[in-house]
Design a protein around this motif. Structure first.
Motif, mmCIF file in Angstrom:
data_model
loop_
_atom_site.group_PDB
_atom_site.id
_atom_site.type_symbol
_atom_site.label_atom_id
_atom_site.label_comp_id
_atom_site.label_asym_id
_atom_site.label_seq_id
_atom_site.Cartn_x
_atom_site.Cartn_y
_atom_site.Cartn_z
ATOM 1 N N LEU A 5 30.673 9.093 -5.828
ATOM 2 C CA LEU A 5 30.142 8.357 -6.986
ATOM 3 C C LEU A 5 31.067 7.204 -7.357
ATOM 4 O O LEU A 5 32.282 7.347 -7.357
ATOM 5 N N LEU A 44 28.352 12.059 -16.982
ATOM 6 C CA LEU A 44 29.734 12.095 -17.477
ATOM 7 C C LEU A 44 30.556 13.225 -16.858
ATOM 8 O O LEU A 44 31.780 13.203 -16.919
ATOM 9 N N SER A 101 23.278 21.681 -7.433
ATOM 10 C CA SER A 101 23.334 22.337 -6.121
ATOM 11 C C SER A 101 22.187 23.322 -5.981
ATOM 12 O O SER A 101 21.534 23.394 -4.956
ATOM 13 N N GLY A 104 23.957 11.349 -19.530
ATOM 14 C CA GLY A 104 24.282 12.072 -18.309
ATOM 15 C C GLY A 104 25.289 11.304 -17.483
ATOM 16 O O GLY A 104 25.736 10.215 -17.853
ATOM 17 N N PHE A 145 27.075 17.783 -1.888
ATOM 18 C CA PHE A 145 27.334 16.607 -2.715
ATOM 19 C C PHE A 145 28.840 16.388 -2.857
ATOM 20 O O PHE A 145 29.566 17.295 -3.249
HETATM 21 N N1 LIG Z 1 27.124 20.103 -7.204
HETATM 22 C C1 LIG Z 1 26.279 19.054 -7.081
HETATM 23 N N2 LIG Z 1 25.274 19.099 -6.182
HETATM 24 C C2 LIG Z 1 24.407 18.086 -6.045
HETATM 25 N N3 LIG Z 1 24.474 16.934 -6.775
HETATM 26 C C3 LIG Z 1 25.446 16.820 -7.681
HETATM 27 C C4 LIG Z 1 26.395 17.857 -7.892
HETATM 28 N N4 LIG Z 1 27.260 17.442 -8.841
HETATM 29 C C5 LIG Z 1 26.854 16.224 -9.221
HETATM 30 N N5 LIG Z 1 25.772 15.832 -8.528
HETATM 31 C C6 LIG Z 1 25.075 14.540 -8.646
HETATM 32 O O1 LIG Z 1 25.923 13.632 -9.300
HETATM 33 C C7 LIG Z 1 25.318 13.174 -10.518
HETATM 34 C C8 LIG Z 1 26.369 12.971 -11.586
HETATM 35 O O2 LIG Z 1 26.880 14.231 -12.002
HETATM 36 P P1 LIG Z 1 27.540 14.358 -13.424
HETATM 37 O O3 LIG Z 1 28.551 13.271 -13.564
HETATM 38 O O4 LIG Z 1 28.060 15.734 -13.613
HETATM 39 O O5 LIG Z 1 26.377 14.058 -14.460
HETATM 40 P P2 LIG Z 1 25.024 14.836 -14.779
HETATM 41 O O6 LIG Z 1 25.163 16.214 -14.258
HETATM 42 O O7 LIG Z 1 24.953 14.773 -16.254
HETATM 43 O O8 LIG Z 1 23.940 14.051 -14.121
HETATM 44 C C9 LIG Z 1 24.300 14.219 -10.861
HETATM 45 O O9 LIG Z 1 23.242 13.704 -11.631
HETATM 46 C C10 LIG Z 1 23.829 14.637 -9.494
HETATM 47 O O10 LIG Z 1 22.914 13.677 -8.990
#
Ligand SMILES: Nc1ncnc2c1ncn2[C@@H]1O[C@H](COP(=O)(O)OP(=O)(O)O)[C@@H](O)[C@H]1O
Ligand SMILES: Nc1ncnc2c1ncn2[C@@H]1O[C@H](COP(=O)(O)OP(=O)(O)O)[C@@H](O)[C@H]1O
Lengths: 119, 145, 145, 119
Positions: free
Chosen positions: B97, B114, B61, B112, B92
């Protein structure tokens, strides 16, 4: 109080990384450096001892994912040992025992390397 | 969080967007969860899920800008333990996802991705919405059963 | 890329997932674009768009793992200049992102999230799909007009 | 050949960061460190001279976004100067002239700081 420390020791035919404290997005870069150093020294038999690790998040898990492929392509392995139930739970939640050998005892991990070496 | 007589606010604070804060965040969540009646193991996992959500705010973020702040509120009502995270960075929705296929994940030796998976595995309910003030609000709910 | 007699492959190479490679990637794209007939300024912007897409593969698809590889292919046909990037990391469709509101972006002093925006501003067509082999394929197209 | 270099010089009442080469995801961390050092030294009047910068991607733009808020909240500013048309084009593409003062001449940027200082 330091949240996380690690140290590396020799335990032929492997190197052991001892972890202490909390492994999260703040501290994971330290573990990443330690792995990178071992790989730079061509050390591919690696045991991680989790005895004193109190916590792991996905940032910590990511470090193992980052290096396991290269280690194995050099006929080595990353073997995990002596996890507390709490930490094991996190690995288990995500299915990591599918990809990694996890031992309750560091000796067993080392023995496995010795046997692999003699084949 | 709607003001609702049945809800008790147990924690509410602005937090600097820094990974140094994760340790304290986990301690607060775990302690409040145990106090509310969750067993140690569940409380530990809830702290993990909140760590992952906060890590995402810090990393994604706010793209690592340590001068930003987000807010964490913990409130409880009936059998419900709710953590609300509010930030003013990029929007987001974690529910956008696709579900992770861990078999493929390991086959391709990925890295990543996870964090959101963990949040969904641990919490009973994950709701994202953009507030009228254009903030990102993530509500993580766990039921005491 | 479908084999199609009208298409000429001008570059095809596996590239290590490292930011050190970005410089070379840009040089290749800019040179090929100029050779194909784009003016210097357009070629420069196309190299920028490809840099952004490759940076995203390095940072996000492969989460910074420098041991991974992705592939870049440049092919041309008729009035079309096509860059195809293929990786085996996390899946992500850049067309799933909402359009950036730059006014709000500056008001909130946000950071990051500009790469996809640049790619869409510069290229005429941005298509993402997952191949049969489960690879992520991003096709960036620019028309010579 | 080094892809990117930077240096910092004094030009009262401001500090000037001179950029050379290519500012991308590979080199942006260097600029981030330079800004962090200036902020640590409580230097909030900052001019960035782009004369010898050949390229900038969003990773470079992100560095300015990361620091502008703190700099301004300390009554300072980040002013940009002497961009080549190519580099200006990237700033312009994204609307950055909305948020940043961009001067064709470093002197003008400095004069602006001096005037602000005397108010
Ligand atoms: N708070 C957020 N703001 C923007 N993008 C986010 C946020 N949380 C997650 N994402 C997006 O979702 C993806 C997957 O998140 P996550 O499963 O936590 O894995 P990682 O952080 O290891 O990439 C991130 O790589 C990012 O692209
Ligand atoms: N190749 C990719 N794989 C996975 N996620 C991606 C990819 N490209 C972009 N993303 C996601 O889209 C977001 C926006 O990308 P971008 O606009 O380039 O900004 P930034 O990389 O600065 O975050 C990223 O933060 C990431 O969450």
């Amino acid at each position: 109080m330091s949240q996380f420390t690690l140290s590396v020791r020799e335990s032929p035919p492997a190197r052991v990384i001892d972890l202490t404290g909390y492994l999260d997005a703040h501290t994971a870069p330290q573990l990443e450096e330690a792995f990178q150093s071992l790989l730079n020294e061509q050390q591919f038999n690696i045991i991680v001892n989790f005895r004193d690790l109190a916590y792991i998040s996905s940032a910590g898990l990511g470090v193992f994912m980052a290096f396991v492929e290269e280690v194995r392509s050099n006929s080595g392995d990353i073997k995990l040992a002596e996890m507390s139930p709490k930490v094991y739970n996190v690995f288990d939640l995500l299915g990591f025992p599918m990809l990694y050998e996890i031992y309750d005892d560091e000796q067993k991990a080392r023995a496995k390397f010795s046997n692999e070496g003699s084949c | 969080m709607q003001s609702d007589s049945k809800y008790i606010v147990r924690f509410k604070e602005g937090i600097l967007s820094r990974t140094e804060e994760l340790h304290r965040i986990r301690t607060v969540v775990e302690d409040e969860a145990v106090r509310f009646g969750f067993d140690r193991e569940t409380a530990f996992r809830m702290a993990l899920a909140v760590d992952e959500a906060c890590t995402n705010i810090i990393k994604h973020s706010y793209s690592g800008n340590p001068r930003k702040k987000f807010e964490m509120e913990i409130c409880t009502g009936n059998d419900r333990f709710v953590v609300v995270l509010t930030d003013y960075g990029r929007s987001f929705n974690p529910n956008s996802l696709p579900k992770l296929d861990m078999k493929r994940y390991f086959e391709l030796c990925m890295r990543g991705g996870l964090g959101v998976h963990i949040i969904k595995l641990v919490m009973d309910d994950v709701a994202y919405h953009i507030t009228d003030a254009h903030a990102n609000e993530l509500r993580l709910v766990k039921y005491l059963t």
